[in-house]
Design a protein around this motif. Structure first.
Motif, PDB file in Angstrom:
ATOM      1  N   HIS A  34       0.835  -1.202   0.000  1.00  0.00           N
ATOM      2  CA  HIS A  34       0.000   0.000   0.000  1.00  0.00           C
ATOM      3  C   HIS A  34       0.873   1.257   0.000  1.00  0.00           C
ATOM      4  CE1 HIS A  34      -2.994   2.978   0.993  1.00  0.00           C
ATOM      5  NE2 HIS A  34      -2.256   3.330   2.016  1.00  0.00           N
ATOM      6  N   GLU A  35       1.921   1.257   0.812  1.00  0.00           N
ATOM      7  CA  GLU A  35       2.830   2.411   0.865  1.00  0.00           C
ATOM      8  C   GLU A  35       3.518   2.619  -0.480  1.00  0.00           C
ATOM      9  OE1 GLU A  35       5.250   1.304   4.205  1.00  0.00           O
ATOM     10  OE2 GLU A  35       3.861   2.196   5.646  1.00  0.00           O
ATOM     11  N   ILE A  36       3.897   1.547  -1.160  1.00  0.00           N
ATOM     12  CA  ILE A  36       4.512   1.645  -2.485  1.00  0.00           C
ATOM     13  C   ILE A  36       3.505   2.225  -3.470  1.00  0.00           C
ATOM     14  CG2 ILE A  36       5.395   0.305  -4.445  1.00  0.00           C
ATOM     15  CD1 ILE A  36       6.624  -1.632  -2.313  1.00  0.00           C
ATOM     16  N   ASP A  37       2.284   1.675  -3.463  1.00  0.00           N
ATOM     17  CA  ASP A  37       1.246   2.148  -4.378  1.00  0.00           C
ATOM     18  C   ASP A  37       0.872   3.605  -4.124  1.00  0.00           C
ATOM     19  OD1 ASP A  37       1.199  -0.382  -5.536  1.00  0.00           O
ATOM     20  OD2 ASP A  37      -0.628  -1.007  -4.508  1.00  0.00           O
ATOM     21  N   ALA A  38       0.955   4.039  -2.865  1.00  0.00           N
ATOM     22  CA  ALA A  38       0.628   5.416  -2.497  1.00  0.00           C
ATOM     23  C   ALA A  38       1.778   6.381  -2.796  1.00  0.00           C
ATOM     24  CB  ALA A  38       0.273   5.487  -1.014  1.00  0.00           C
ATOM     25  N   GLY A  39       2.948   5.833  -3.130  1.00  0.00           N
ATOM     26  CA  GLY A  39       4.090   6.674  -3.459  1.00  0.00           C
ATOM     27  C   GLY A  39       4.896   7.127  -2.262  1.00  0.00           C
ATOM     28  N   THR A  40       4.646   6.542  -1.096  1.00  0.00           N
ATOM     29  CA  THR A  40       5.383   6.945   0.097  1.00  0.00           C
ATOM     30  C   THR A  40       6.549   6.010   0.407  1.00  0.00           C
ATOM     31  OG1 THR A  40       3.854   5.717   1.531  1.00  0.00           O
ATOM     32  CG2 THR A  40       3.356   8.046   1.127  1.00  0.00           C
ATOM     33  N   ARG A  41       6.724   4.982  -0.422  1.00  0.00           N
ATOM     34  CA  ARG A  41       7.812   4.024  -0.240  1.00  0.00           C
ATOM     35  C   ARG A  41       8.287   3.609  -1.629  1.00  0.00           C
ATOM     36  NH1 ARG A  41       7.927  -0.183   4.188  1.00  0.00           N
ATOM     37  NH2 ARG A  41       9.676  -1.485   3.648  1.00  0.00           N
ATOM     38  N   PRO A  42       9.593   3.482  -1.821  1.00  0.00           N
ATOM     39  CA  PRO A  42      10.075   3.062  -3.139  1.00  0.00           C
ATOM     40  C   PRO A  42       9.753   1.591  -3.416  1.00  0.00           C
ATOM     41  CG  PRO A  42      11.914   3.275  -1.607  1.00  0.00           C
ATOM     42  CD  PRO A  42      10.685   3.751  -0.884  1.00  0.00           C
ATOM     43  N   GLY A  43       9.559   1.279  -4.680  1.00  0.00           N
ATOM     44  CA  GLY A  43       9.299  -0.100  -5.064  1.00  0.00           C
ATOM     45  C   GLY A  43       8.413  -0.160  -6.287  1.00  0.00           C
ATOM     46  N   THR A  44       8.067  -1.368  -6.703  1.00  0.00           N
ATOM     47  CA  THR A  44       7.237  -1.594  -7.880  1.00  0.00           C
ATOM     48  C   THR A  44       5.768  -1.569  -7.479  1.00  0.00           C
ATOM     49  OG1 THR A  44       8.963  -2.988  -8.828  1.00  0.00           O
ATOM     50  CG2 THR A  44       6.772  -3.185  -9.780  1.00  0.00           C
ATOM     51  N   THR A  45       4.999  -0.683  -8.117  1.00  0.00           N
ATOM     52  CA  THR A  45       3.582  -0.580  -7.802  1.00  0.00           C
ATOM     53  C   THR A  45       2.835  -1.824  -8.282  1.00  0.00           C
ATOM     54  OG1 THR A  45       3.036   0.514  -9.870  1.00  0.00           O
ATOM     55  CG2 THR A  45       3.604   1.941  -8.000  1.00  0.00           C
ATOM     56  N   THR A  46       1.662  -2.026  -7.722  1.00  0.00           N
ATOM     57  CA  THR A  46       0.824  -3.155  -8.115  1.00  0.00           C
ATOM     58  C   THR A  46       0.526  -3.093  -9.610  1.00  0.00           C
ATOM     59  OG1 THR A  46      -0.165  -3.228  -5.919  1.00  0.00           O
ATOM     60  CG2 THR A  46      -1.385  -4.314  -7.685  1.00  0.00           C
ATOM     61  N   GLU A  47       0.216  -1.911 -10.115  1.00  0.00           N
ATOM     62  CA  GLU A  47      -0.105  -1.769 -11.536  1.00  0.00           C
ATOM     63  C   GLU A  47       1.082  -2.078 -12.429  1.00  0.00           C
ATOM     64  OE1 GLU A  47      -2.307   1.411 -12.988  1.00  0.00           O
ATOM     65  OE2 GLU A  47      -3.973   1.030 -11.630  1.00  0.00           O
ATOM     66  N   SER A  48       2.293  -1.896 -11.943  1.00  0.00           N
ATOM     67  CA  SER A  48       3.490  -2.147 -12.749  1.00  0.00           C
ATOM     68  C   SER A  48       3.914  -3.606 -12.718  1.00  0.00           C
ATOM     69  CB  SER A  48       4.642  -1.287 -12.253  1.00  0.00           C
ATOM     70  OG  SER A  48       4.343   0.079 -12.427  1.00  0.00           O
ATOM     71  N   GLN A  49       3.359  -4.383 -11.804  1.00  0.00           N
ATOM     72  CA  GLN A  49       3.725  -5.796 -11.686  1.00  0.00           C
ATOM     73  C   GLN A  49       3.048  -6.609 -12.786  1.00  0.00           C
ATOM     74  OE1 GLN A  49       2.567  -7.152  -7.804  1.00  0.00           O
ATOM     75  NE2 GLN A  49       4.015  -5.839  -6.748  1.00  0.00           N
ATOM     76  N   PRO A  50       3.701  -7.645 -13.253  1.00  0.00           N
ATOM     77  CA  PRO A  50       3.034  -8.534 -14.206  1.00  0.00           C
ATOM     78  C   PRO A  50       1.758  -9.105 -13.579  1.00  0.00           C
ATOM     79  CG  PRO A  50       5.348  -9.130 -13.939  1.00  0.00           C
ATOM     80  CD  PRO A  50       5.035  -8.079 -12.919  1.00  0.00           C
ATOM     81  N   SER A  51       0.748  -9.350 -14.367  1.00  0.00           N
ATOM     82  CA  SER A  51      -0.535  -9.836 -13.823  1.00  0.00           C
ATOM     83  C   SER A  51      -0.392 -11.170 -13.117  1.00  0.00           C
ATOM     84  CB  SER A  51      -1.582  -9.935 -14.932  1.00  0.00           C
ATOM     85  OG  SER A  51      -1.148 -10.827 -15.934  1.00  0.00           O
ATOM     86  N   SER A  52       0.629 -11.942 -13.429  1.00  0.00           N
ATOM     87  CA  SER A  52       0.835 -13.231 -12.759  1.00  0.00           C
ATOM     88  C   SER A  52       1.268 -13.067 -11.307  1.00  0.00           C
ATOM     89  CB  SER A  52       1.878 -14.060 -13.499  1.00  0.00           C
ATOM     90  OG  SER A  52       3.125 -13.399 -13.501  1.00  0.00           O
ATOM     91  N   ARG A  53       1.736 -11.878 -10.912  1.00  0.00           N
ATOM     92  CA  ARG A  53       2.190 -11.645  -9.535  1.00  0.00           C
ATOM     93  C   ARG A  53       1.109 -11.055  -8.663  1.00  0.00           C
ATOM     94  NH1 ARG A  53       7.295  -9.173  -7.947  1.00  0.00           N
ATOM     95  NH2 ARG A  53       6.583 -10.188  -6.072  1.00  0.00           N
ATOM     96  N   ARG A  54      -0.019 -10.665  -9.232  1.00  0.00           N
ATOM     97  CA  ARG A  54      -1.088  -9.999  -8.465  1.00  0.00           C
ATOM     98  C   ARG A  54      -1.943 -10.971  -7.750  1.00  0.00           C
ATOM     99  NH1 ARG A  54      -3.038  -5.560 -12.799  1.00  0.00           N
ATOM    100  NH2 ARG A  54      -0.987  -4.949 -13.365  1.00  0.00           N
TER     101      ARG A  54
END
Length: 54
Positions: A34-54
């Motif tokens: 959630h913190e990554i998706d909100a932009g408050t923590r570095p990392g790969t967002t849920t939307e940027s992940q391949p659909s197989s990882r969701r």
């Protein structure tokens, strides 16, 4: 919520139990993502992940 518990781990455990989640680590990972998706923590967002990882 954290202020009601002596440690973050204790808070995560209590919330995980209340939600019926098997592990506090699962909850910790959801919070981290959630913190990554909100932009408050570095990392790969849920939307940027391949659909197989969701």
């Amino acid at each position: 919520m954290r202020g009601d518990y002596p440690t973050e781990t204790a808070a995560l455990q209590a919330v995980a139990e209340k939600l019926g989640i098997g592990s506090r680590e699962t909850l910790r990972n959801w919070i981290k993502q959630h913190e990554i998706d909100a932009g408050t923590r570095p990392g790969t967002t849920t939307e940027s992940q391949p659909s197989s990882r969701r």
